[in-house]
Scaffold this active site. Structure first.
Site, mmCIF file in Angstrom:
data_model
loop_
_atom_site.group_PDB
_atom_site.id
_atom_site.type_symbol
_atom_site.label_atom_id
_atom_site.label_comp_id
_atom_site.label_asym_id
_atom_site.label_seq_id
_atom_site.Cartn_x
_atom_site.Cartn_y
_atom_site.Cartn_z
ATOM 1 C CG HIS A 97 2.969 7.400 -4.620
ATOM 2 N ND1 HIS A 97 4.400 7.206 -4.308
ATOM 3 C CD2 HIS A 97 3.060 8.800 -4.903
ATOM 4 C CE1 HIS A 97 4.965 8.657 -4.218
ATOM 5 N NE2 HIS A 97 4.120 9.401 -4.873
ATOM 6 C CG ASP A 157 5.541 3.883 -16.937
ATOM 7 O OD1 ASP A 157 6.108 2.812 -17.450
ATOM 8 O OD2 ASP A 157 4.282 3.930 -17.294
ATOM 9 C CD GLU A 271 5.036 1.962 -20.386
ATOM 10 O OE1 GLU A 271 4.387 3.192 -20.276
ATOM 11 O OE2 GLU A 271 5.463 1.450 -19.363
HETATM 12 P P1 FAD Z 1 0.738 2.233 -0.915
HETATM 13 O O1 FAD Z 1 -0.109 3.218 -1.806
HETATM 14 O O2 FAD Z 1 1.328 2.791 0.320
HETATM 15 O O3 FAD Z 1 0.116 0.894 -0.606
HETATM 16 C C1 FAD Z 1 -0.555 0.430 -1.850
HETATM 17 C C2 FAD Z 1 -1.535 -0.968 -1.104
HETATM 18 O O4 FAD Z 1 -0.501 -2.052 -0.659
HETATM 19 C C3 FAD Z 1 -2.121 -0.507 0.160
HETATM 20 O O5 FAD Z 1 -3.032 -1.291 0.430
HETATM 21 C C4 FAD Z 1 -1.231 -0.858 1.309
HETATM 22 O O6 FAD Z 1 -1.707 -1.183 2.518
HETATM 23 C C5 FAD Z 1 -0.191 -2.240 0.783
HETATM 24 N N1 FAD Z 1 1.064 -2.296 1.180
HETATM 25 C C6 FAD Z 1 1.862 -1.104 1.073
HETATM 26 N N2 FAD Z 1 3.092 -1.636 1.577
HETATM 27 C C7 FAD Z 1 2.929 -3.194 1.399
HETATM 28 C C8 FAD Z 1 3.607 -4.271 1.794
HETATM 29 N N3 FAD Z 1 5.021 -3.999 2.358
HETATM 30 N N4 FAD Z 1 3.225 -5.560 2.173
HETATM 31 C C9 FAD Z 1 1.984 -5.624 1.863
HETATM 32 N N5 FAD Z 1 1.069 -4.557 1.416
HETATM 33 C C10 FAD Z 1 1.562 -3.214 1.257
HETATM 34 N N6 FAD Z 1 1.912 1.172 -10.902
HETATM 35 C C11 FAD Z 1 2.401 0.281 -11.846
HETATM 36 O O7 FAD Z 1 2.345 -1.122 -11.889
HETATM 37 N N7 FAD Z 1 3.216 0.627 -12.843
HETATM 38 C C12 FAD Z 1 3.447 2.067 -13.003
HETATM 39 O O8 FAD Z 1 4.137 2.295 -13.909
HETATM 40 C C13 FAD Z 1 2.961 2.882 -12.039
HETATM 41 N N8 FAD Z 1 3.367 4.024 -12.154
HETATM 42 C C14 FAD Z 1 2.853 5.035 -11.186
HETATM 43 C C15 FAD Z 1 3.242 6.590 -11.324
HETATM 44 C C16 FAD Z 1 2.653 7.272 -10.236
HETATM 45 C C17 FAD Z 1 3.216 8.976 -10.367
HETATM 46 C C18 FAD Z 1 2.086 6.945 -9.228
HETATM 47 C C19 FAD Z 1 1.532 7.787 -8.125
HETATM 48 C C20 FAD Z 1 1.726 5.528 -9.024
HETATM 49 C C21 FAD Z 1 2.079 4.775 -9.889
HETATM 50 N N9 FAD Z 1 1.820 3.185 -9.992
HETATM 51 C C22 FAD Z 1 2.422 2.409 -11.102
HETATM 52 C C23 FAD Z 1 0.828 2.560 -8.883
HETATM 53 C C24 FAD Z 1 1.602 2.061 -7.761
HETATM 54 O O9 FAD Z 1 2.099 0.854 -8.054
HETATM 55 C C25 FAD Z 1 0.720 1.992 -6.457
HETATM 56 O O10 FAD Z 1 0.042 3.174 -6.291
HETATM 57 C C26 FAD Z 1 1.272 1.108 -5.435
HETATM 58 O O11 FAD Z 1 0.445 1.265 -4.481
HETATM 59 C C27 FAD Z 1 2.729 1.677 -5.051
HETATM 60 O O12 FAD Z 1 2.677 2.601 -4.377
HETATM 61 P P2 FAD Z 1 3.100 2.642 -2.609
HETATM 62 O O13 FAD Z 1 4.528 1.771 -2.414
HETATM 63 O O14 FAD Z 1 3.202 4.156 -2.108
HETATM 64 O O15 FAD Z 1 2.159 1.815 -1.853
#
Ligand code: FAD
Length: 519
Positions: A97, A157, A271
């Site tokens: 994400h 969120d 917020e």
């Molecule tokens: P990924 O996108 O898969 O990974 C993010 C990064 O972390 C990459 O560099 C990856 O290599 C690394 N990573 C993944 N897993 C691990 C792990 N287990 N250990 C170490 N590194 C790791 N963020 C907020 O703070 N508040 C919000 O309200 C919020 N709302 C969102 C709403 C939407 C619709 C979206 C799409 C995103 C939102 N986000 C929000 C952002 C979100 O926190 C980031 O996208 C975050 O990266 C989490 O997504 P993911 O779990 O898919 O991680």
């Protein structure tokens, strides 16, 4: 409008979603002789699904995808990479994400974290904490803890994000003013480091790794378990939106609500959002929160204001059976302190789960209109409180010209004291008690849109630079190491040392593009 949006979305699934042909695996052949070989996929379907992310802006195929069954599988992969003559990149992917390719691993291996939770339950609830696998979705952590009448205190969120993914950033939301970001609510982590070591760390044990990994952008290792603080879960939520036409009153009230001086009766979540002219007149006729009549009334209010901008405080008051009788009175006490436009109070009562999972409903609406799987050139900034009005004038009413395309603008304050400065995550360097997060969560519905929004993002950053607004990017993205140095500021030297200690070959989460390969 919906037909137009759906048409543009399918255009993008051709243009932006097109995937390059996948190369044959260029990884060392010995990798396929390891015990984990049966969990490594090199077929096009597997590599294609790890080639892009929610942003749909960056694209790069890994050579392979690991489907780990245990953290030891991840450790074996990392150890193999680091002992190869040319170590290859390894990136954990939570839900993908991110919006700028942060979870991609061009030329290397993506670790599909999702597979770690397959086959055995990795959420264990205790009296005051939960142990959750790094691959677990926050929504599943919520479901599991609610069964015990408990829940984590700090939330994002959107809950379809992984524990490891948000802890690698910070995890911010409307509870952060009171409890800090999610990274401030963790007792212990299991991390597989960039040397393949499996470490349990906390504030007392291997604390350099613990603080490095929290907000660490995946640079030091992979979080495979987090021990997260719990509190007693409320049952119900009074969900409130208050409209403002004046940014000064809006920010003053937000700051009052998050301050120590807020009265005993106060909100549990705070917020804020900004709606610019076009979002109200040309956006959806109703939303999961606002009825059509509400939207019309708000559009009238927007047209009466000179700038056409409407600001909303979004807030929530938690309650349960015993506190339900007093919730009306408590809300009235809080509202009496505030200066929103008279009568522009909108409320809803929902369960705690419905409230926390509210963006899932928005997702369903956007998916059905075909505007979820489109490029997202999001820009999130932390802006010092002393410059938020300059930002509002120069960016929201200036560069954006009061006109917002499809998407959302979030704007709300947090208390700096709730952030731990030892962690890798950064806040504005001004050291003020309060800073704002401004999330420009905009979607591009055409190639022209994408180009324009990216140009606007650059103009906003240049504006802040020129005006000396010392903001920091959240979910940061830089194309040069100089950008990263400036981002981390005084923390850079320590972060570089920790990188050399925990990921000396610079193989971890290279999609962040922070550290070059060692020469
Ligand atoms: P990924 O996108 O898969 O990974 C993010 C990064 O972390 C990459 O560099 C990856 O290599 C690394 N990573 C993944 N897993 C691990 C792990 N287990 N250990 C170490 N590194 C790791 N963020 C907020 O703070 N508040 C919000 O309200 C919020 N709302 C969102 C709403 C939407 C619709 C979206 C799409 C995103 C939102 N986000 C929000 C952002 C979100 O926190 C980031 O996208 C975050 O990266 C989490 O997504 P993911 O779990 O898919 O991680």
């Amino acid at each position: 409008l919906a037909a137009f949006l759906i048409g543009m979305a399918s255009f993008f699934s051709v243009v932006a979603g097109q995937l390059r042909p996948m190369p044959a695996s260029g990884l060392p052949g010995d990798l396929f002789a390891l015990g984990i070989a049966s969990k490594i996929r090199t077929d096009c379907n597997s590599t294609a699904s790890a080639s892009s992310d929610f942003g749909r802006i960056m694209e790069a195929a890994p050579e392979a995808v690991l489907h780990p069954a245990t953290p030891a599988d991840i450790a074996a992969l990392i150890r193999f990479s680091t002992s190869s003559p040319v170590p290859f990149p390894v990136s954990p992917r939570g839900q993908g994400h991110s919006v700028r390719g942060q979870s991609l691993a061009p030329g290397g291996v993506v670790v599909d974290m999702h597979m770690l939770g397959r086959g055995y339950h990795r959420i264990n609830v205790s009296a005051d904490y939960v142990d959750a696998g790094g691959e677990q979705l926050w929504v599943d952590v919520l479901r599991a803890t609610l069964k015990h009448g408990l829940a984590p205190r700090a939330w994002t969120d959107y809950l379809q994000l992984t524990v490891g993914g948000t802890l690698s950033n910070a995890g911010i939301g409307g509870q952060a003013f009171r409890h800090g970001p999610q990274i401030a609510n963790v007792h212990e982590l299991d991390v597989v480091t960039g040397t393949g070591e499996m470490v349990t760390c906390s504030r007392d044990k291997r604390k350099d790794l613990f603080f490095a990994a929290l907000g660490g952008l995946g640079q030091f290792g992979i979080i495979t378990r987090a021990r997260i603080a719990l509190e007693s879960a409320p049952k119900q939520v009074r969900w409130v939106r208050l409209a403002y036409s004046d940014v000064v009153a809006f920010t003053r009230d937000q700051e009052l609500l998050i301050s120590k001086h807020a009265s005993e009766a106060s909100f549990d979540y705070v917020e804020g959002q900004v709606q610019l002219n076009r979002t109200l007149s040309e956006g959806p006729k109703s939303t999961p929160f606002f009825s059509e009549a509400d939207i019309n009334t708000l559009a009238d209010l927007a047209s009466e204001t000179g700038s056409g901008a409407i600001y909303f405080i979004e807030a929530a008051m938690y309650y349960d059976e015993t506190t339900a009788p007093s919730v009306n009175q408590k809300l009235e006490m809080v509202l009496a302190q505030l200066s929103f436009v008279p009568r522009f109070v909108f409320t809803k009562d929902v369960t705690y789960f419905q409230f926390l999972n509210r963006v899932r409903v928005e997702e369903t609406v956007l998916r059905s209109a075909g505007v979820w799987d489109v490029p997202h050139p999001w820009l999130n900034l932390f802006v010092p409180r002393s410059r938020i009005l300059d930002f509002d004038t120069g960016v929201l009413k200036g560069i954006l010209g009061g006109d917002n395309p499809v998407g959302l603008i979030l704007m709300y304050p947090m208390n700096t004291a709730k952030w731990n400065s030892h962690m890798t995550a950064v806040t504005p360097p001004t050291g003020e008690d309060v800073f704002y997060t401004v999330g420009l969560l905009r979607s591009a519905l055409s190639a022209d849109d994408l180009e324009r929004l990216q140009r606007e993002n650059q103009s906003m950053l240049a504006f802040c630079d020129k005006e000396g607004i010392e903001c920091k990017q959240y979910l940061p993205h830089y194309t040069s190491q100089d950008g990263w140095r400036r981002h981390f500021g005084a923390k850079w030297s320590n972060i570089s040392q920790l990188k050399a200690k925990y990921d000396p070959h610079a193989i971890m989460s290279r999609g962040q593009r922070i550290f070059p390969l060692p020469s």
